[in-house]
Design a protein around this motif. Structure first.
Motif, PDB file in Angstrom:
ATOM      1  N   LEU A 229      -0.570   4.371  12.652  1.00 24.24           N
ATOM      2  CA  LEU A 229      -0.254   4.471  11.229  1.00 24.24           C
ATOM      3  C   LEU A 229       0.959   3.607  10.896  1.00 24.24           C
ATOM      4  O   LEU A 229       1.991   3.662  11.575  1.00 24.24           O
ATOM      5  CB  LEU A 229       0.048   5.922  10.858  1.00 24.24           C
ATOM      6  CG  LEU A 229      -1.114   6.907  10.966  1.00 24.24           C
ATOM      7  CD1 LEU A 229      -0.611   8.343  10.760  1.00 24.24           C
ATOM      8  CD2 LEU A 229      -2.202   6.582   9.955  1.00 24.24           C
TER       9      LEU A 229
ATOM     10  N   ALA B  43      -0.975   3.902   6.365  1.00 19.93           N
ATOM     11  CA  ALA B  43      -2.382   3.525   6.468  1.00 19.93           C
ATOM     12  C   ALA B  43      -2.760   3.293   7.925  1.00 19.93           C
ATOM     13  O   ALA B  43      -1.920   2.922   8.751  1.00 19.93           O
ATOM     14  CB  ALA B  43      -2.653   2.257   5.652  1.00 19.93           C
ATOM     15  N   LYS B  44      -4.051   3.490   8.223  1.00 18.75           N
ATOM     16  CA  LYS B  44      -4.542   3.284   9.584  1.00 18.75           C
ATOM     17  C   LYS B  44      -4.734   1.803   9.889  1.00 18.75           C
ATOM     18  O   LYS B  44      -5.305   1.063   9.093  1.00 18.75           O
ATOM     19  CB  LYS B  44      -5.875   4.014   9.781  1.00 18.75           C
ATOM     20  CG  LYS B  44      -5.761   5.523   9.822  1.00 18.75           C
ATOM     21  CD  LYS B  44      -7.127   6.155  10.087  1.00 18.75           C
ATOM     22  CE  LYS B  44      -7.017   7.669  10.160  1.00 18.75           C
ATOM     23  NZ  LYS B  44      -8.342   8.304  10.406  1.00 18.75           N
TER      24      LYS B  44
ATOM     25  N   GLU C  26      -5.905   3.225  17.125  1.00 20.38           N
ATOM     26  CA  GLU C  26      -5.414   3.181  15.759  1.00 20.38           C
ATOM     27  C   GLU C  26      -4.001   3.748  15.693  1.00 20.38           C
ATOM     28  O   GLU C  26      -3.667   4.704  16.386  1.00 20.38           O
ATOM     29  CB  GLU C  26      -6.321   3.980  14.823  1.00 20.38           C
ATOM     30  CG  GLU C  26      -7.656   3.320  14.544  1.00 20.38           C
ATOM     31  CD  GLU C  26      -8.464   4.072  13.491  1.00 20.38           C
ATOM     32  OE1 GLU C  26      -8.229   5.305  13.332  1.00 20.38           O
ATOM     33  OE2 GLU C  26      -9.304   3.444  12.823  1.00 20.38           O
TER      34      GLU C  26
ATOM     35  N   TRP D  29       0.849  -1.196   0.000  1.00 18.38           N
ATOM     36  CA  TRP D  29       0.000   0.000   0.000  1.00 18.38           C
ATOM     37  C   TRP D  29       0.880   1.239   0.000  1.00 18.38           C
ATOM     38  O   TRP D  29       2.073   1.181   0.288  1.00 18.38           O
ATOM     39  CB  TRP D  29      -0.952  -0.002   1.194  1.00 18.38           C
ATOM     40  CG  TRP D  29      -0.321   0.060   2.557  1.00 18.38           C
ATOM     41  CD1 TRP D  29       0.073   1.164   3.254  1.00 18.38           C
ATOM     42  CD2 TRP D  29      -0.030  -1.063   3.408  1.00 18.38           C
ATOM     43  NE1 TRP D  29       0.595   0.823   4.476  1.00 18.38           N
ATOM     44  CE2 TRP D  29       0.538  -0.537   4.611  1.00 18.38           C
ATOM     45  CE3 TRP D  29      -0.198  -2.442   3.301  1.00 18.38           C
ATOM     46  CZ2 TRP D  29       0.944  -1.350   5.655  1.00 18.38           C
ATOM     47  CZ3 TRP D  29       0.214  -3.243   4.343  1.00 18.38           C
ATOM     48  CH2 TRP D  29       0.757  -2.707   5.503  1.00 18.38           C
TER      49      TRP D  29
ATOM     50  N   LYS E 198      -5.908  -0.830  13.268  1.00 21.74           N
ATOM     51  CA  LYS E 198      -6.446  -0.926  14.623  1.00 21.74           C
ATOM     52  C   LYS E 198      -5.684  -2.001  15.396  1.00 21.74           C
ATOM     53  O   LYS E 198      -5.446  -3.105  14.892  1.00 21.74           O
ATOM     54  CB  LYS E 198      -7.929  -1.265  14.603  1.00 21.74           C
ATOM     55  CG  LYS E 198      -8.546  -1.398  16.003  1.00 21.74           C
ATOM     56  CD  LYS E 198     -10.025  -1.729  15.941  1.00 21.74           C
ATOM     57  CE  LYS E 198     -10.838  -0.534  15.489  1.00 21.74           C
ATOM     58  NZ  LYS E 198     -12.305  -0.778  15.584  1.00 21.74           N
TER      59      LYS E 198
ATOM     60  N   SER F 202      -6.426  -3.870   9.491  1.00 23.49           N
ATOM     61  CA  SER F 202      -6.821  -2.652   8.787  1.00 23.49           C
ATOM     62  C   SER F 202      -8.018  -2.896   7.877  1.00 23.49           C
ATOM     63  O   SER F 202      -8.104  -3.935   7.201  1.00 23.49           O
ATOM     64  CB  SER F 202      -5.658  -2.118   7.946  1.00 23.49           C
ATOM     65  OG  SER F 202      -6.033  -0.973   7.222  1.00 23.49           O
ATOM     66  N   ASP F 203      -8.935  -1.934   7.871  1.00 22.75           N
ATOM     67  CA  ASP F 203     -10.031  -1.925   6.908  1.00 22.75           C
ATOM     68  C   ASP F 203      -9.670  -1.061   5.707  1.00 22.75           C
ATOM     69  O   ASP F 203     -10.375  -1.064   4.699  1.00 22.75           O
ATOM     70  CB  ASP F 203     -11.309  -1.362   7.557  1.00 22.75           C
ATOM     71  CG  ASP F 203     -11.844  -2.266   8.653  1.00 22.75           C
ATOM     72  OD1 ASP F 203     -11.689  -3.495   8.536  1.00 22.75           O
ATOM     73  OD2 ASP F 203     -12.405  -1.730   9.638  1.00 22.75           O
ATOM     74  N   ALA F 204      -8.564  -0.318   5.824  1.00 24.36           N
ATOM     75  CA  ALA F 204      -8.194   0.640   4.786  1.00 24.36           C
ATOM     76  C   ALA F 204      -7.363   0.003   3.671  1.00 24.36           C
ATOM     77  O   ALA F 204      -7.432   0.434   2.517  1.00 24.36           O
ATOM     78  CB  ALA F 204      -7.410   1.800   5.406  1.00 24.36           C
ATOM     79  N   VAL F 205      -6.557  -1.006   4.009  1.00 22.33           N
ATOM     80  CA  VAL F 205      -5.685  -1.639   3.024  1.00 22.33           C
ATOM     81  C   VAL F 205      -5.728  -3.149   3.195  1.00 22.33           C
ATOM     82  O   VAL F 205      -6.133  -3.665   4.245  1.00 22.33           O
ATOM     83  CB  VAL F 205      -4.219  -1.160   3.167  1.00 22.33           C
ATOM     84  CG1 VAL F 205      -4.108   0.335   2.909  1.00 22.33           C
ATOM     85  CG2 VAL F 205      -3.666  -1.505   4.545  1.00 22.33           C
ATOM     86  N   THR F 206      -5.305  -3.853   2.163  1.00 24.55           N
ATOM     87  CA  THR F 206      -5.217  -5.305   2.212  1.00 24.55           C
ATOM     88  C   THR F 206      -3.791  -5.717   2.533  1.00 24.55           C
ATOM     89  O   THR F 206      -2.847  -5.316   1.838  1.00 24.55           O
ATOM     90  CB  THR F 206      -5.627  -5.930   0.865  1.00 24.55           C
ATOM     91  OG1 THR F 206      -6.974  -5.556   0.561  1.00 24.55           O
ATOM     92  CG2 THR F 206      -5.514  -7.451   0.914  1.00 24.55           C
TER      93      THR F 206
END
Length: 382
Positions: free
Chosen positions: A244, A150-151, A242, A146, A153, A171-175
């Motif tokens: 980064l 990215a955030k 959270e 990514w 948790k 993360s829900d923002a990236v895989t």
């Protein structure tokens, strides 16, 4: 392409660089941060205060001068630095800033000895080296899982030893794609009361990402300079918070032939990437010798993970406790190793230097030794 005349000038500056290298790099960082304070959001403050970054840069510059006829000789170290640059989000636009301030520092420290010919030769040489970094890092950016930070948790925190905690994040923002054993992530935080962001690399301690990405952090309280990020994570971050992260990076990975025995050796928190390698290589059925050095048994992290492998006949564990047995040395390692294995090791700069001296005494070829220090790699003599 550098001319032979330029190369000759660069080689003539080696004695001066060896004498004044750290003075030049210290002046460089001080001047650059005064001119570009935004870069304080990237550079590790503890390494700056302790002189580690200055030493690493000085040795990089000296290595470039010594190998100016064959710069490919320092590519392995350039590659490791490039991975760290990608993880820190160093971009092409940063390189002219670094070049301008490095040349200024050479002129500032050397004074009249920095002739126009020397300044021009180093300006050209820096341009060539910067271009190598930029191209190498461009490929790493393309390969990253990514972009940017990215955030994530925090879903679990475990006290692995008195001063080491592991953090599992999702993360829900990236895989998150499968990671390579030996890689690290980079954490970015902004502690209360600080003007700048703080970034730090932490090794991934498991290749199993079923429940999230897992990395470990040692609380850094050595000397007067406390690790800003490690103490922030230990004292402030809780499950549900959270943080980064930038994408996994690093080229400290096992590349030995499948039928080759390996030695995994670590000191202190250096066990972190070694644990990921152990997990991965056991799954592949490789013969492994696992050597760990710690002050005492209480300081050994990841006891639960180690225990589950004790009955595996493919791995043999050796623990050295310096409190009672002293440091690892030639006699101890000669009893464990046959000298033909591929060696993967990780630990502090001091630990790595000591081990490299032992391996030299054992007549182990340096090509068999692969390492990742917790600190700038070029601060270790190559």
């Amino acid at each position: 392409m550098l001319t032979e005349e330029t190369k000759s000038i660069i080689k003539s500056t080696i004695p001066v660089l060896e004498e004044h290298g750290e003075a030049i790099t210290s002046a460089f960082y001080k001047h650059m941060f005064a001119e570009h304070p935004e870069l304080l959001n990237v550079f590790n403050k503890t390494n700056q205060k302790l002189g580690r970054q200055q030493t690493a840069l000085a040795q990089t510059v000296i290595a470039a001068a010594k190998h100016i006829d064959h710069l490919e000789a320092i590519i392995p170290n350039v590659n490791q630095i490039a991975h760290k640059h990608r993880a820190l989000e160093i971009k092409p636009e940063h390189y002219p800033i670094v070049g301008e301030n490095l040349i200024w520092a050479i002129q500032h420290v050397l004074g009249d000895a920095a002739t126009p010919e020397i300044v021009d030769a180093w300006t050209q040489t820096y341009g060539v080296i910067a271009d190598v970094f930029i191209k190498m890092e461009a490929a790493l950016y393309d390969e990253a899982d990514w972009k940017d930070f990215a955030k994530f948790k925090v879903v679990a925190i475990k006290q692995e030893s008195p001063d080491i905690k592991s953090f599992t994040v999702q993360s829900d923002a990236v895989t998150v794609k499968p990671v390579k054993a030996g890689q690290y992530i980079t954490v970015k935080v902004h502690p209360d009361g600080e003007e700048n962001d703080a970034l730090r690399h932490y090794s991934i301690c498991s290749v199993d990402i079923t429940n999230g990405l897992k990395f470990a952090v040692k609380r850094d309280v050595a000397g007067e300079e406390k690790g800003m990020v490690s103490n922030f994570l230990h004292d402030n971050v809780k499950v549900g918070d959270e943080i980064l992260l930038s994408a996994p990076a690093g080229e400290f990975v096992v590349e030995a032939d499948a039928d080759k025995s390996i030695v995994l050796i670590s000191g202190g928190v250096g066990m972190t990437p070694i644990m990921a390698m152990l997990e991965d290589e056991i799954a592949k059925g490789r013969d492994i010798k696992f050597i760990h050095s710690a002050y005492n048994s209480e300081a050994v992290p990841f006891k639960d993970e180690i225990t589950k492998y004790h009955n595996n006949d493919k791995v043999h564990f050796y623990f050295n406790y310096s409190e009672t047995a002293g440091r690892l040395n030639k006699a101890k390692l000669t009893d464990i190793m046959n000298g033909d294995e591929e060696i993967y090791m990780c630990g502090s700069v001091g630990f790595m230097e000591a081990m490299l001296e032992v391996f030299n005494a054992m007549d182990i070829d340096r090509s068999q030794v692969h390492f990742e220090p917790f600190g700038p790699k070029m601060s270790i003599t190559i």
